[in-house]
Design a protein around this motif. Structure first.
Motif, PDB file in Angstrom:
ATOM      1  N   ASP A   1       0.523  -1.266  -0.084  1.00 32.10           N
ATOM      2  CA  ASP A   1      -0.189  -0.221   0.264  1.00 32.10           C
ATOM      3  C   ASP A   1       1.173   0.742  -0.190  1.00 32.10           C
ATOM      4  N   PHE A   2       0.752   2.720  -0.649  1.00 30.19           N
ATOM      5  CA  PHE A   2       1.009   3.727  -0.646  1.00 30.19           C
ATOM      6  C   PHE A   2       0.853   4.140  -1.773  1.00 30.19           C
ATOM      7  N   SER A   3       1.007   5.687  -1.708  1.00 30.25           N
ATOM      8  CA  SER A   3       0.355   6.401  -2.386  1.00 30.25           C
ATOM      9  C   SER A   3       1.778   7.733  -2.220  1.00 30.25           C
ATOM     10  N   ALA A   4       1.780   8.265  -3.243  1.00 30.32           N
ATOM     11  CA  ALA A   4       3.136   9.279  -4.221  1.00 30.32           C
ATOM     12  C   ALA A   4       2.556  10.324  -4.649  1.00 30.32           C
ATOM     13  N   GLU A   5       2.635  11.310  -4.313  1.00 26.34           N
ATOM     14  CA  GLU A   5       3.050  12.786  -5.644  1.00 26.34           C
ATOM     15  C   GLU A   5       4.386  12.707  -6.339  1.00 26.34           C
ATOM     16  N   PHE A   6       3.592  12.829  -7.974  1.00 29.79           N
ATOM     17  CA  PHE A   6       4.816  12.796  -8.186  1.00 29.79           C
ATOM     18  C   PHE A   6       5.099  14.249  -9.809  1.00 29.79           C
ATOM     19  N   VAL A   7       5.927  14.323 -10.007  1.00 35.99           N
ATOM     20  CA  VAL A   7       6.257  15.933 -10.842  1.00 35.99           C
ATOM     21  C   VAL A   7       6.937  15.150 -12.751  1.00 35.99           C
TER      22      VAL A   7
ATOM     23  N   ILE B   1     -10.095  10.469 -13.763  1.00 36.68           N
ATOM     24  CA  ILE B   1      -8.835  10.298 -12.577  1.00 36.68           C
ATOM     25  C   ILE B   1      -9.078   8.894 -13.076  1.00 36.68           C
ATOM     26  N   GLU B   2      -7.393   8.077 -13.232  1.00 31.70           N
ATOM     27  CA  GLU B   2      -7.938   7.048 -14.065  1.00 31.70           C
ATOM     28  C   GLU B   2      -8.136   5.618 -12.373  1.00 31.70           C
ATOM     29  N   VAL B   3      -8.762   4.946 -12.290  1.00 30.28           N
ATOM     30  CA  VAL B   3      -9.498   3.808 -11.087  1.00 30.28           C
ATOM     31  C   VAL B   3      -9.082   1.937 -12.358  1.00 30.28           C
ATOM     32  N   THR B   4      -7.940   1.847 -11.659  1.00 28.20           N
ATOM     33  CA  THR B   4      -7.530   0.388 -12.453  1.00 28.20           C
ATOM     34  C   THR B   4      -7.832  -0.678 -10.869  1.00 28.20           C
ATOM     35  N   ARG B   5      -8.178  -1.566 -11.299  1.00 33.24           N
ATOM     36  CA  ARG B   5      -8.726  -2.921 -10.431  1.00 33.24           C
ATOM     37  C   ARG B   5      -8.037  -3.857 -11.325  1.00 33.24           C
TER      38      ARG B   5
ATOM     39  N   LYS C   1      -1.287  12.096  -8.486  1.00 39.33           N
ATOM     40  CA  LYS C   1      -0.850  11.806  -7.967  1.00 39.33           C
ATOM     41  C   LYS C   1      -1.458  10.317  -7.988  1.00 39.33           C
ATOM     42  N   ILE C   2      -1.187   9.454  -7.145  1.00 36.96           N
ATOM     43  CA  ILE C   2      -1.269   7.977  -7.623  1.00 36.96           C
ATOM     44  C   ILE C   2      -1.482   7.019  -5.731  1.00 36.96           C
ATOM     45  N   TYR C   3      -2.267   7.039  -6.335  1.00 38.20           N
ATOM     46  CA  TYR C   3      -2.669   5.721  -4.338  1.00 38.20           C
ATOM     47  C   TYR C   3      -2.839   4.316  -5.191  1.00 38.20           C
ATOM     48  N   MET C   4      -1.696   3.295  -4.700  1.00 35.41           N
ATOM     49  CA  MET C   4      -1.848   1.897  -4.956  1.00 35.41           C
ATOM     50  C   MET C   4      -2.658   1.043  -4.031  1.00 35.41           C
ATOM     51  N   THR C   5      -3.351   0.298  -3.673  1.00 32.52           N
ATOM     52  CA  THR C   5      -3.893  -0.850  -2.270  1.00 32.52           C
ATOM     53  C   THR C   5      -3.800  -2.116  -3.152  1.00 32.52           C
TER      54      THR C   5
ATOM     55  N   ARG D   1      -4.891   4.809  -8.398  1.00 30.34           N
ATOM     56  CA  ARG D   1      -6.102   5.416  -8.646  1.00 30.34           C
ATOM     57  C   ARG D   1      -4.644   6.692  -9.134  1.00 30.34           C
ATOM     58  N   PHE D   2      -5.007   6.732 -10.567  1.00 31.04           N
ATOM     59  CA  PHE D   2      -4.228   8.168 -10.478  1.00 31.04           C
ATOM     60  C   PHE D   2      -5.051   9.457 -11.369  1.00 31.04           C
ATOM     61  N   GLU D   3      -4.339  10.670 -10.505  1.00 31.20           N
ATOM     62  CA  GLU D   3      -4.326  12.386 -10.808  1.00 31.20           C
ATOM     63  C   GLU D   3      -3.812  12.353 -11.510  1.00 31.20           C
TER      64      GLU D   3
END
Length: 130
Positions: free
Chosen positions: A28-34, A63-67, A45-49, A54-56
């Motif tokens: 599980d993580f979330s990150a801000e990127f440039v 917003i992209e949500v992937t399962r 931002k990206i969120y993973m679990t 989820r990618f914004e």
């Protein structure tokens, strides 16, 4: 304009593939990127679990949500109150090809930026170039 859109889509896909490849290391993580493209700088931002993400990105109206577990991806357009459902075509962590080796995620370089504290967590930071 068309080249810029293709670059953004390619970068988004590369980031998603990278995120799924890194998922094997951290559950599980979330990150801000440039994202830097010449003089253009965009943040996101990206969120993973598990096998969900989820990618914004700033300036994008989606917003992209992937399962990965259900092999489905949604592209959500909040301002229009609509979404598009597509089959997920990305790399699932641990997915092994015919060669018996994990699939290649492309040419990457990674630079160690040291450690940072976020809340009570000590995190190792990297600059990843795709």
């Amino acid at each position: 304009m068309k080249l810029k859109k293709i670059t953004i889509i390619t970068a988004s896909a590369a980031i998603l593939i990278l995120a799924f490849a890194l998922q094997a290391l951290a559950m599980d993580f979330s990150a801000e990127f440039v994202e830097k493209d010449g003089d253009s700088v965009r943040k996101g931002k990206i969120y993973m679990t598990g096998q969900k993400s989820r990618f914004e990105m700033e300036g994008m109206d989606e917003i992209e949500v992937t399962r990965a577990d259900k092999k489905v991806m949604w592209i959500i357009f909040p301002k229009k109150r609509v979404y598009v459902e597509e089959e997920f075509w990305g790399v699932i962590p641990g997915d092994i090809g015919e060669t018996g080796a994990p699939k290649d995620t492309g040419d990457l370089s990674r630079k160690d930026l040291g450690y940072a504290m976020v809340g009570r967590y000590r995190l190792k930071k990297f600059l990843v170039t795709v």
